[in-house]
Write a protein that holds these residues in place. Structure first.
Motif, PDB file in Angstrom:
ATOM      1  N   SER A   1       0.804  -1.226   0.000  1.00  0.00           N
ATOM      2  CA  SER A   1       0.000   0.000   0.000  1.00  0.00           C
ATOM      3  C   SER A   1       0.835   1.272   0.000  1.00  0.00           C
ATOM      4  CB  SER A   1      -0.929   0.008   1.225  1.00  0.00           C
ATOM      5  OG  SER A   1      -0.176  -0.047   2.416  1.00  0.00           O
TER       6      SER A   1
ATOM      7  N   PRO B   1      -6.106   1.317  -1.589  1.00  0.00           N
ATOM      8  CA  PRO B   1      -6.995   2.484  -1.477  1.00  0.00           C
ATOM      9  C   PRO B   1      -6.237   3.791  -1.260  1.00  0.00           C
ATOM     10  CG  PRO B   1      -7.154   1.079   0.473  1.00  0.00           C
ATOM     11  CD  PRO B   1      -6.388   0.324  -0.548  1.00  0.00           C
TER      12      PRO B   1
ATOM     13  N   ASN C   1      -8.851  -0.744  -5.120  1.00  0.00           N
ATOM     14  CA  ASN C   1      -9.690  -0.781  -3.923  1.00  0.00           C
ATOM     15  C   ASN C   1     -10.774  -1.869  -3.942  1.00  0.00           C
ATOM     16  OD1 ASN C   1     -10.323   0.118  -1.379  1.00  0.00           O
ATOM     17  ND2 ASN C   1     -11.616   1.798  -2.057  1.00  0.00           N
TER      18      ASN C   1
END
Length: 373
Positions: free
Chosen positions: A196, A226, A247
């Protein structure tokens, strides 16, 4: 009751959001102010800072951003004093949260820690600060209860793993519709989960994508985090047989045949979806050299740590290369290895305890603070 919650990364945002839902259910007068992400924001309360502004990975990266980190810590302290919470709930993210725990304890605020700092991996001497600054600890890994209570005589609550609930409660995916919506071929899907944070994505995705031309019978799909937008990933997508889905990692994993995953919570999520996986980890040379000397673990993936043996293959630093990755990917695409992994995954799930982790934590918090309600 007034709750101040601090979560500093994507996994904490997920678990924080589920905890918030249960707090609102169990406490009709709940007032929540938090640091987190989109999932927590969707539940309610007041978002103070988004975790995308807090995530720095590795020793070098932390040093380069040290001024920003301390600025955030000072801001957080002032915000807590203004809000005057009844309890402070910290979710993992120890570098930041342990400093806030010390501050809050001195200010007479009750400190609750949900999802323990991984002091069993490194910085075990943090146990002194935890004993001093944390009033209640809620752990989610079975071996953590033994670590705290037997090795360090610090009582904790094992509540089970919140991922069990997060995965069980998700809506089922219509595979035909999903493939059509995202322009995927009918080939079996190999999911790529490169992490991430920008630093880890840059290090790992380029290696993962080298598999595309070697496995033409499969559809490769990048699971976008995300915290990052598509523009950031575009620089890596140079082949036609690569798709990007942002996402929607759980939906993607639910229809994937195999996965290549960056170490972290995603390794456990992938296993709980019963997807054969290879775990990869690569950081800057200096960060790796420092980490290797400080971290005293036989494995880096949660799957192997919980099972206390090698269930999934880990390719770390120099081993995370094109040749090794190709060899290991061939193995997890073969029936014999896949069947073995499925059996291991079912055993893993049993070890993690039953459903209801978030509910248990919320009920414990309210039960342990009757004077506040």
């Amino acid at each position: 009751m007034k709750y101040y919650i601090i979560s500093g990364e994507a996994s904490g945002d997920l678990h924080g959001s589920n905890l918030m839902k249960e707090l609102f259910v169990n406490d009709s007068k709940a007032e929540i102010r938090f640091w987190g992400g989109d999932l927590m924001q969707q539940v309610g309360g007041t978002l103070v800072k988004h975790y995308r502004d807090l995530a720095f990975m590795g020793f070098v990266e932390v040093l380069l951003n040290i001024r920003t980190i301390f600025k955030n810590i000072n801001f957080c302290k002032k915000d807590i004093l203004q809000f005057k919470p009844d309890v402070l709930i910290l979710i993992d993210y120890p570098g930041f949260n342990m400093r806030i725990a010390e501050f809050a304890k001195k200010e007479g605020i009750k400190v609750l820690y949900y999802i323990s700092p991984q002091i069993w991996a490194w910085k075990e001497n943090r146990i002194k600060k935890i004993k001093r600054d944390v009033d209640e600890m809620y752990v989610i890994l079975p071996f953590e209860k033994e670590f705290y209570e037997i090795k360090h005589q610090f009582p904790v609550h094992f509540v089970g793993h919140p991922l069990i609930d997060a995965i069980a409660s998700r809506a089922q995916v219509n595979e035909i519709k999903f493939r059509k919506e995202h322009h995927l071929s009918n080939k079996p899907i190999i999911a790529l989960l490169p992490g991430s944070r920008k630093q880890e994505i840059k290090k790992l995705l380029s290696v993962m994508l080298k598999m595309v031309e070697k496995f033409e019978g499969y559809q490769f799909v990048i699971a976008g985090a995300p915290s990052q937008d598509y523009k950031f990933y575009q620089q890596f997508i140079t082949k036609d047989n690569v798709k990007f889905i942002g996402n929607k990692t759980y939906d993607l994993l639910s229809i994937s045949y195999a996965a290549i995953v960056t170490s972290g919570t995603a390794t456990l999520e992938t296993a709980l979806f019963k997807v054969p996986e290879i775990v990869c980890y690569k950081t800057s040379w200096i960060s790796y050299q420092i980490g290797k000397r400080l971290i005293n673990l036989k494995f880096i993936s949660l799957v192997n740590l919980i099972m206390k043996r090698e269930v999934v293959t880990e390719l770390i630093q120099n081993d995370c290369n094109e040749i090794r990755l190709e060899s290991e990917l061939h193995k997890i695409l073969e029936t014999k290895k896949r069947n073995q992994l499925f059996l291991e995954y079912f055993e893993l799930e049993k070890k993690l305890g039953g459903k209801g982790a978030s509910k248990k934590v919320a009920e414990l918090i309210i039960k342990q603070n009757p004077e506040i309600n």
